[in-house]
Write a protein that holds these residues in place. Structure first.
Motif, short mmCIF file in Angstrom:
data_model
loop_
_atom_site.label_atom_id
_atom_site.label_comp_id
_atom_site.label_asym_id
_atom_site.label_seq_id
_atom_site.Cartn_x
_atom_site.Cartn_y
_atom_site.Cartn_z
N ARG A 157 0.86 -1.19 0.00
CA ARG A 157 0.00 0.00 0.00
C ARG A 157 0.89 1.23 0.00
O ARG A 157 1.91 1.26 0.68
CB ARG A 157 -0.88 0.02 1.25
N LEU A 158 0.49 2.26 -0.72
CA LEU A 158 1.31 3.46 -0.84
C LEU A 158 1.51 4.16 0.50
O LEU A 158 2.50 4.87 0.69
CB LEU A 158 0.70 4.41 -1.86
N SER A 159 0.60 3.98 1.45
CA SER A 159 0.70 4.64 2.75
C SER A 159 1.56 3.87 3.75
O SER A 159 1.76 4.33 4.87
CB SER A 159 -0.70 4.82 3.33
N CYS A 160 2.10 2.75 3.35
CA CYS A 160 2.85 1.87 4.25
C CYS A 160 4.35 2.15 4.16
O CYS A 160 4.94 2.00 3.10
CB CYS A 160 2.55 0.42 3.87
N PRO A 161 4.99 2.57 5.27
CA PRO A 161 6.42 2.88 5.22
C PRO A 161 7.30 1.69 4.87
O PRO A 161 8.31 1.84 4.18
CB PRO A 161 6.74 3.42 6.62
N PHE A 162 6.93 0.49 5.31
CA PHE A 162 7.74 -0.69 4.98
C PHE A 162 7.59 -1.06 3.50
O PHE A 162 8.51 -1.59 2.89
CB PHE A 162 7.39 -1.87 5.88
N CYS A 163 6.42 -0.75 2.94
CA CYS A 163 6.22 -0.96 1.50
C CYS A 163 7.13 -0.04 0.70
O CYS A 163 7.74 -0.45 -0.29
CB CYS A 163 4.76 -0.73 1.12
N ALA A 193 0.77 -17.37 -1.76
CA ALA A 193 1.92 -17.62 -0.88
C ALA A 193 1.83 -18.96 -0.17
O ALA A 193 2.85 -19.53 0.22
CB ALA A 193 2.03 -16.50 0.15
N GLY A 194 0.61 -19.45 0.01
CA GLY A 194 0.44 -20.72 0.71
C GLY A 194 0.56 -20.58 2.22
O GLY A 194 0.79 -21.56 2.92
N THR A 195 0.44 -19.36 2.71
CA THR A 195 0.52 -19.10 4.15
C THR A 195 -0.34 -17.88 4.47
O THR A 195 -0.52 -17.02 3.61
CB THR A 195 2.00 -18.86 4.57
N PRO A 196 -0.88 -17.81 5.68
CA PRO A 196 -1.68 -16.64 6.04
C PRO A 196 -0.85 -15.35 5.96
O PRO A 196 0.33 -15.34 6.30
CB PRO A 196 -2.11 -16.92 7.49
N ILE A 197 -1.47 -14.29 5.50
CA ILE A 197 -0.80 -13.00 5.35
C ILE A 197 -1.46 -12.01 6.30
O ILE A 197 -2.67 -11.82 6.27
CB ILE A 197 -0.92 -12.48 3.89
N HIS A 198 -0.64 -11.38 7.15
CA HIS A 198 -1.18 -10.43 8.13
C HIS A 198 -0.66 -9.01 7.91
O HIS A 198 -1.22 -8.07 8.45
CB HIS A 198 -0.85 -10.89 9.55
N THR A 199 0.44 -8.89 7.19
CA THR A 199 1.07 -7.57 7.02
C THR A 199 1.44 -7.35 5.56
O THR A 199 1.49 -8.29 4.76
CB THR A 199 2.35 -7.45 7.87
N VAL A 200 1.70 -6.09 5.24
CA VAL A 200 2.26 -5.74 3.94
C VAL A 200 3.54 -4.96 4.22
O VAL A 200 3.69 -4.39 5.29
CB VAL A 200 1.27 -4.90 3.09
N PRO A 201 4.48 -4.98 3.30
CA PRO A 201 4.41 -5.56 1.97
C PRO A 201 4.57 -7.08 2.03
O PRO A 201 4.99 -7.63 3.04
CB PRO A 201 5.62 -4.93 1.27
N GLN A 202 4.26 -7.70 0.92
CA GLN A 202 4.57 -9.10 0.70
C GLN A 202 5.38 -9.17 -0.58
O GLN A 202 4.98 -8.62 -1.61
CB GLN A 202 3.31 -9.96 0.62
N VAL A 203 6.52 -9.82 -0.51
CA VAL A 203 7.49 -9.81 -1.60
C VAL A 203 7.66 -11.22 -2.17
O VAL A 203 7.79 -12.19 -1.42
CB VAL A 203 8.86 -9.27 -1.10
N PHE A 204 7.68 -11.27 -3.49
CA PHE A 204 7.93 -12.52 -4.21
C PHE A 204 9.16 -12.31 -5.09
O PHE A 204 9.27 -11.27 -5.74
CB PHE A 204 6.73 -12.89 -5.09
N VAL A 205 10.06 -13.27 -5.09
CA VAL A 205 11.23 -13.23 -5.97
C VAL A 205 11.12 -14.43 -6.90
O VAL A 205 11.06 -15.58 -6.43
CB VAL A 205 12.55 -13.27 -5.18
N ASP A 206 11.08 -14.18 -8.19
CA ASP A 206 10.89 -15.25 -9.18
C ASP A 206 9.71 -16.14 -8.80
O ASP A 206 9.80 -17.36 -8.81
CB ASP A 206 12.17 -16.06 -9.36
N GLY A 249 8.37 -13.06 1.83
CA GLY A 249 7.80 -12.55 3.07
C GLY A 249 7.66 -11.05 3.02
O GLY A 249 7.52 -10.47 1.95
N GLY A 250 7.75 -10.42 4.19
CA GLY A 250 7.62 -8.98 4.29
C GLY A 250 8.94 -8.26 4.05
O GLY A 250 9.90 -8.85 3.56
N PHE A 251 8.99 -6.99 4.45
CA PHE A 251 10.20 -6.21 4.21
C PHE A 251 11.41 -6.82 4.92
O PHE A 251 12.48 -6.93 4.34
CB PHE A 251 10.05 -4.74 4.65
N SER A 252 11.25 -7.19 6.18
CA SER A 252 12.39 -7.74 6.94
C SER A 252 12.95 -8.99 6.28
O SER A 252 14.17 -9.15 6.17
CB SER A 252 11.98 -8.06 8.38
#
Length: 87
Positions: free
Chosen positions: A8-14, A52-65, A70-73
């Protein structure tokens, strides 16, 4: 490598995930990235959880290839573990 970031554009971690992907693209470590603004695309966390095959509770969510990282961390750790910024 191609990175897709759901957020989301309002999310600092995004914003931080997007900046990290931009850095990687600039130095040529990844082929490119796509930032998907979830609200404007009508995408929910449940939609991402199905992929993702797992529950998502936060954004961002990142996919590589198309693999869920996972998230930013987790994305930041992924980059560090592979030393992608020093390439």
């Amino acid at each position: 490598m191609f990175v897709v970031i759901f957020g989301r554009l309002s999310c600092p971690f995004c914003v931080r995930a997007k900046q990290l992907a931009e850095q990687l693209e600039e130095i040529g470590t990844i082929e490119g990235y796509r930032y998907v603004d979830m609200p404007s695309e009508g995408i929910t966390k449940d939609d991402i959880a199905k992929t993702a095959g797992t529950p998502i509770h936060t954004v961002p969510q990142v996919f590589v290839d198309q693999q869920h990282v996972g998230g930013f961390s987790e994305f930041d750790q992924f980059v560090r573990d592979r030393q992608l910024l020093s390439a």
